[in-house]
Design an enzyme around this catalytic site. Structure first.
Site, mmCIF file in Angstrom:
data_model
loop_
_atom_site.group_PDB
_atom_site.id
_atom_site.type_symbol
_atom_site.label_atom_id
_atom_site.label_comp_id
_atom_site.label_asym_id
_atom_site.label_seq_id
_atom_site.Cartn_x
_atom_site.Cartn_y
_atom_site.Cartn_z
ATOM 1 N N ASP A 258 -7.063 1.028 0.932
ATOM 2 C CA ASP A 258 -7.106 1.098 2.389
ATOM 3 C C ASP A 258 -8.560 0.910 2.820
ATOM 4 O O ASP A 258 -9.415 0.525 2.024
ATOM 5 C CB ASP A 258 -6.514 2.416 2.887
ATOM 6 N N LYS B 28 0.817 -1.220 0.000
ATOM 7 C CA LYS B 28 0.000 0.000 0.000
ATOM 8 C C LYS B 28 0.852 1.271 0.000
ATOM 9 O O LYS B 28 0.524 2.250 -0.665
ATOM 10 C CB LYS B 28 -0.974 -0.008 1.179
#
Length: 419
Positions: A333, A314
């Site tokens: 997320d 991420k």
């Protein structure tokens, strides 16, 4: 519905990826070159400005401790710097770039509000210390800059156009996104119809900012990034803040883990020190290695970034989207997962986010929005933030003089929670 590929910004004119590393068989979407940037607008010659209390350009401020970057100066002291202001227009209207929808929404953590106006922000773009604001008398909310540091105004303008990704046709993108997705059309209307732009940051600056962001909240991220900036060259004081050019990899490589731990970085201290040393050891230097990733396919970019200490999928996705021209990169997320399960993939509602499902979500965004899916995801991400109504109030103010309101974003993990 899949959108046609849009052109890609050229290296010097324009600015996360799947939340887990994509399988080797996954086809990456590439964007062809964009047309040249819009012509720059003329501006009046700058008057002589009061000198800033800063060293000569190119001279690192070795004597100033990093804490000086965090020191807030009296407003009266900074007021003298802005006795005479000469604003120079940029080729961007408020619909092309809204400052409150772009700078304080999780892409970067180094800009500060430096006046009573909620529409003025100050920060460093390379060696240039600038303030950005929407011109109050311009019908289209034209963006303009005020140069505080020494140096060439044309050079500062060029650096800003590159940093702000000025060559990407945002209005065209939003029209295509809205036609492709009802949820996007709804959020876009609530945000005033445009202005949330993806930046094209310096890769070194972006990497170290997002190393601070994993499992963290906005207030602490800003404090850590501000501390890191203090190791760079001091540029000057504006609005009560001391600004520095973001440090080089070599400067960061001299910082000890213990020093950062004492400054409150916690376990992230070892990642910052480790990444600085890892980049320093790259053939040709870390700056060159990171810049080369702009020419590679997204899966290769994610894989390369994940070799750096503390960089997970991420964080790599955020770096790829916000600095490496990977416009279809999707950082998945909790906010993006919520959007996906409510509007794109309702069949996943009730399931837990896993690396495999992150790939599914990223693919769904690219299928829906095309080669600039990361830009669409960024808008939908902003639409999920608890403080969004505050940002909208600032953007839609009739006279541009709304009082700044404290943003409450402590619950947001900000794109980059490491997996």
């Amino acid at each position: 519905m899949r959108l046609p590929l849009l052109p890609r910004p050229p290296p010097l004119a324009a600015a996360a990826a799947v939340a887990a590393m994509p399988p080797r068989g996954r086809r990456a979407v590439r964007s062809p070159p964009l047309p040249p940037s819009p012509p720059q607008l003329s501006s009046t010659p700058p008057p002589s400005a009061p000198p800033l209390d800063a060293p000569k350009p190119g001279t690192p401020d070795h004597d100033a401790p990093p804490s000086s970057a965090r020191r807030r100066l009296p407003l009266a002291a900074a007021a003298a710097v802005e006795v005479k202001e000469e604003w120079h227009p940029l080729p961007l209207s408020a619909a092309d770039l809204s400052l409150p929808l772009t700078l304080p929404t999780g892409q970067t953590f180094l800009w500060r509000r430096t006046s009573l106006s909620p529409l003025r922000f100050t920060g460093a773009v390379g060696p240039h210390l600038v303030s950005l604001s929407h011109l109050p008398d311009a019908e289209d909310g034209r963006l303009a800059f005020l140069l505080h540091s020494d140096g060439s105004r044309p050079a500062a303008r060029a650096a800003l156009c590159d940093y702000l990704n000025a060559a990407v046709p945002l209005a065209d993108l939003w029209r295509q996104f809205a036609a492709a997705d009802e949820r996007f059309a709804e959020v876009a209307a609530r945000l005033g119809g445009g202005g949330a732009r993806v930046l094209r940051q310096d890769p070194v600056e972006c990497v170290f900012q997002f190393l601070c962001s994993s499992n963290n909240n906005i207030k602490r991220i800003e404090k850590m990034v501000w501390t890191l900036a203090g190791y760079g060259e001091r540029l000057g004081e504006v609005g009560g803040f001391v600004f520095h050019r973001f440090p080089t990899i070599q400067q960061l490589a001299h910082v000890s883990e213990q020093e950062l731990r004492e400054a409150g970085f916690g376990y992230r201290a070892k990642y910052i020190v480790g990444t600085a040393k890892e980049l320093q050891a790259k053939p040709g230097g870390g700056e060159k290695w990171l810049a080369s990733l702009r020419e590679k396919e997204l899966p290769e970019v994610i894989e390369a970034l994940c070799t750096l200490p503390g960089v997970g999928p991420k964080v790599a996705a955020c770096i790829a989207l916000f600095s490496l021209d990977q416009n279809h990169a999707i950082p998945v997320d909790t906010h993006v997962w919520k959007v996906a399960t409510q509007y794109l993939l309702p069949e996943l509602a009730g399931k837990s986010l896993t690396p495999k499902l992150s790939v599914v979500v990223a693919d769904a965004f690219v299928t829906r929005f095309g080669s600039y899916a990361g830009w669409a995801q960024n808008v939908l991400f902003i639409g999920q933030l608890p403080a969004q109504k505050v940002v909208v109030a600032e953007v839609t103010s009739d006279n541009g003089t709304t009082k700044p309101t404290k943003r409450k974003r402590g619950v947001n993990r900000n794109h980059a929670k490491n997996m």
